[in-house]
Write a protein that holds these residues in place. Structure first.
Motif, PDB file in Angstrom:
ATOM      1  N   GLY A 146       1.106  -1.280   0.143  1.00  0.00           N
ATOM      2  CA  GLY A 146       0.025   0.010  -0.030  1.00  0.00           C
ATOM      3  C   GLY A 146       0.539   1.420  -0.207  1.00  0.00           C
ATOM      4  O   GLY A 146       0.443   2.304  -0.475  1.00  0.00           O
ATOM      5  N   PRO A 147       2.043   1.418   1.179  1.00  0.00           N
ATOM      6  CA  PRO A 147       2.557   2.732   1.084  1.00  0.00           C
ATOM      7  C   PRO A 147       3.071   3.034  -0.049  1.00  0.00           C
ATOM      8  O   PRO A 147       2.909   4.552  -0.682  1.00  0.00           O
ATOM      9  N   PRO A 148       3.972   1.855  -0.807  1.00  0.00           N
ATOM     10  CA  PRO A 148       4.558   2.637  -1.640  1.00  0.00           C
ATOM     11  C   PRO A 148       3.968   3.394  -3.357  1.00  0.00           C
ATOM     12  O   PRO A 148       4.289   3.977  -3.899  1.00  0.00           O
ATOM     13  N   PHE A 149       2.389   2.337  -3.086  1.00  0.00           N
ATOM     14  CA  PHE A 149       2.357   2.561  -4.507  1.00  0.00           C
ATOM     15  C   PHE A 149       1.636   4.217  -4.312  1.00  0.00           C
ATOM     16  O   PHE A 149       1.825   5.098  -5.135  1.00  0.00           O
ATOM     17  N   ARG A 150       1.551   4.589  -2.886  1.00  0.00           N
ATOM     18  CA  ARG A 150       0.664   6.360  -2.632  1.00  0.00           C
ATOM     19  C   ARG A 150       1.931   6.761  -2.662  1.00  0.00           C
ATOM     20  O   ARG A 150       1.491   8.265  -3.535  1.00  0.00           O
ATOM     21  N   GLN A 151       3.089   7.155  -2.702  1.00  0.00           N
ATOM     22  CA  GLN A 151       4.506   6.992  -2.696  1.00  0.00           C
ATOM     23  C   GLN A 151       4.530   7.690  -3.962  1.00  0.00           C
ATOM     24  O   GLN A 151       4.754   8.930  -4.227  1.00  0.00           O
ATOM     25  N   ALA A 191       1.835  -1.006 -16.212  1.00  0.00           N
ATOM     26  CA  ALA A 191       2.081  -1.906 -14.842  1.00  0.00           C
ATOM     27  C   ALA A 191       3.516  -2.171 -14.913  1.00  0.00           C
ATOM     28  O   ALA A 191       4.033  -1.988 -13.315  1.00  0.00           O
ATOM     29  N   HIS A 192       4.629  -3.096 -15.972  1.00  0.00           N
ATOM     30  CA  HIS A 192       5.742  -2.711 -15.437  1.00  0.00           C
ATOM     31  C   HIS A 192       6.529  -1.858 -15.216  1.00  0.00           C
ATOM     32  O   HIS A 192       7.086  -1.753 -13.685  1.00  0.00           O
ATOM     33  N   ALA A 193       6.121  -0.487 -15.618  1.00  0.00           N
ATOM     34  CA  ALA A 193       6.712   0.638 -15.256  1.00  0.00           C
ATOM     35  C   ALA A 193       6.218   1.309 -13.395  1.00  0.00           C
ATOM     36  O   ALA A 193       7.242   1.489 -12.945  1.00  0.00           O
ATOM     37  N   VAL A 194       5.287   1.123 -13.603  1.00  0.00           N
ATOM     38  CA  VAL A 194       4.805   1.444 -12.869  1.00  0.00           C
ATOM     39  C   VAL A 194       4.548  -0.030 -11.281  1.00  0.00           C
ATOM     40  O   VAL A 194       5.544   1.265  -9.811  1.00  0.00           O
ATOM     41  N   ILE A 195       5.521  -0.600 -11.056  1.00  0.00           N
ATOM     42  CA  ILE A 195       5.867  -1.454 -10.537  1.00  0.00           C
ATOM     43  C   ILE A 195       7.390  -1.635 -10.063  1.00  0.00           C
ATOM     44  O   ILE A 195       7.147  -1.321  -8.743  1.00  0.00           O
ATOM     45  N   ARG A 196       8.143  -1.006 -11.274  1.00  0.00           N
ATOM     46  CA  ARG A 196       9.023  -0.430 -11.457  1.00  0.00           C
ATOM     47  C   ARG A 196       9.430   0.666  -9.719  1.00  0.00           C
ATOM     48  O   ARG A 196      10.549   0.443  -9.191  1.00  0.00           O
ATOM     49  N   GLU A 197       8.964   1.111 -10.015  1.00  0.00           N
ATOM     50  CA  GLU A 197       9.075   2.726  -9.927  1.00  0.00           C
ATOM     51  C   GLU A 197       8.192   2.458  -8.329  1.00  0.00           C
ATOM     52  O   GLU A 197       8.718   3.078  -6.907  1.00  0.00           O
ATOM     53  N   LYS A 198       7.705   1.458  -7.622  1.00  0.00           N
ATOM     54  CA  LYS A 198       7.052   1.575  -6.673  1.00  0.00           C
ATOM     55  C   LYS A 198       7.492   0.667  -5.830  1.00  0.00           C
ATOM     56  O   LYS A 198       8.326   0.657  -4.438  1.00  0.00           O
ATOM     57  N   ASN A 199       8.747  -0.012  -6.340  1.00  0.00           N
ATOM     58  CA  ASN A 199       9.891  -1.003  -5.379  1.00  0.00           C
ATOM     59  C   ASN A 199      10.478   0.147  -5.087  1.00  0.00           C
ATOM     60  O   ASN A 199      12.012  -0.134  -4.441  1.00  0.00           O
ATOM     61  N   GLN A 200      11.116   0.573  -6.708  1.00  0.00           N
ATOM     62  CA  GLN A 200      12.299   1.932  -6.190  1.00  0.00           C
ATOM     63  C   GLN A 200      11.375   2.236  -4.905  1.00  0.00           C
ATOM     64  O   GLN A 200      12.506   2.878  -3.631  1.00  0.00           O
TER      65      GLN A 200
END
Length: 306
Positions: A227-232, A291-300
């Motif tokens: 949750g929090p990384p997506f919000r970030q 979605a791949h770009a979003v997940i990479r950004e979320k993981n960063q």
């Protein structure tokens, strides 16, 4: 009333029949369009337009489902129907029943039936067609349709999904759940989840894990970490009914769709969370995020200090 006006008046019903048979918004829309083409070019006027069109869309949908079965058997990971935000067919006296029949849980249960059983069940049990109309639609005798309906009903009852009957309680619990998810509140999530809760994701083999997560502790921790990384990164979890059940749409900072979420709620607890992130199944809802770009950004973002 012109043929086009008659057809448009029945379009919501035709789509709702087809969607429950095929489990795909885009394929149901195609089936309805094909039904119109056949109706527009037929030289005779049927005695009952509703019966004729319902039978036509049912036959088309059965053929579509038979073809789709092969693809679904080869699908990588859990398979979900395409999400439906609003069922166009409305009957105020049966709104709760119709909503439950289009839920993800009910549609997944329908996948266990043969195409004929599924069509008969949808026409008879969901939309209350008489057996004469059902028989005409599927090209079987009334006696055969009664047997198909009985068999389908038995299969459905064995795994019949149950939901919290109080819609207001469902909505309130869903709101608390998504608030806890956004905040990464493990304790809050743990309080809302059933002991045997499960988190299942459909990424079509493209995105996300392929195996469901089981148990209150594991599900709570997986959700709290997400949750929090997506919000970030500016993603927004927008509450929205999905397939007649409490749910949400996850959008990126530009409003593009990342995934849809649905909740099965019973006895004051979230039993199952379904996340659909396969981009091939989201296009009918609007612009879809990478979605791949979003997940990479979320993981960063997850690795950065808060």
């Amino acid at each position: 009333m012109t043929r086009e006006e008659e057809f448009e008046a029945l379009r919501p019903l035709l789509f709702s029949i087809s969607y429950r048979i095929v489990g795909s918004v885009t394929e149901a829309e195609d089936a309805v369009q094909e039904t119109w083409l056949r109706y527009a070019t037929t030289s005779t006027q049927p005695r009952s337009t509703k019966t004729f069109l319902s039978a036509t869309v049912t036959r088309i949908s059965i053929d579509v489902l038979r073809s789709a079965r092969v693809r679904r058997e080869e699908y990588v990971g859990p398979w979900f129907p395409e999400p439906l935000l609003t069922d166009p067919y409305q009957d105020p006296e049966r709104s709760a029943e119709l909503a439950d029949s289009v839920s993800m849980a009910a549609l997944l249960l329908l996948e266990r039936l043969s195409p004929l059983e599924r069509a008969v069940f949808v026409l008879r049990e969901v939309f209350r067609f008489g057996f004469a109309e059902v028989a005409s639609a599927v090209g079987r005798s009334e006696a055969a349709c009664r047997q198909l309906a009985s068999r389908a009903r038995r299969h459905m009852q064995e795994g019949q999904p149950r939901f919290e009957t109080d819609r207001r309680k469902r909505e309130e619990l869903a709101e608390r759940f998504f608030d806890a998810l956004r905040e990464g509140d493990v304790d809050g999530l743990r309080e809302l989840l059933a002991a045997d809760a499960q988190l299942v994701s459909d990424g079509g083999g493209q995105i996300g894990g392929r195996s469901p997560v089981h148990g209150v502790e594991r599900v709570a921790r997986v959700l709290a970490a997400a949750g929090p990384p997506f919000r970030q990164i500016g993603a927004v979890m927008q509450a929205h009914e999905v397939n007649g059940q409490p749910g949400a749409i996850l959008r990126d900072r530009d409003g593009r769709i990342i995934s849809t979420w649905t909740l099965d709620i019973l006895d004051g607890r979230v039993q199952t969370i379904r996340s659909l992130i396969n981009p091939d199944k989201l296009g009918h809802l609007g612009p879809v995020a990478d979605a791949h770009a979003v997940i990479r950004e979320k993981n960063q973002a997850r690795r950065l200090p808060t």
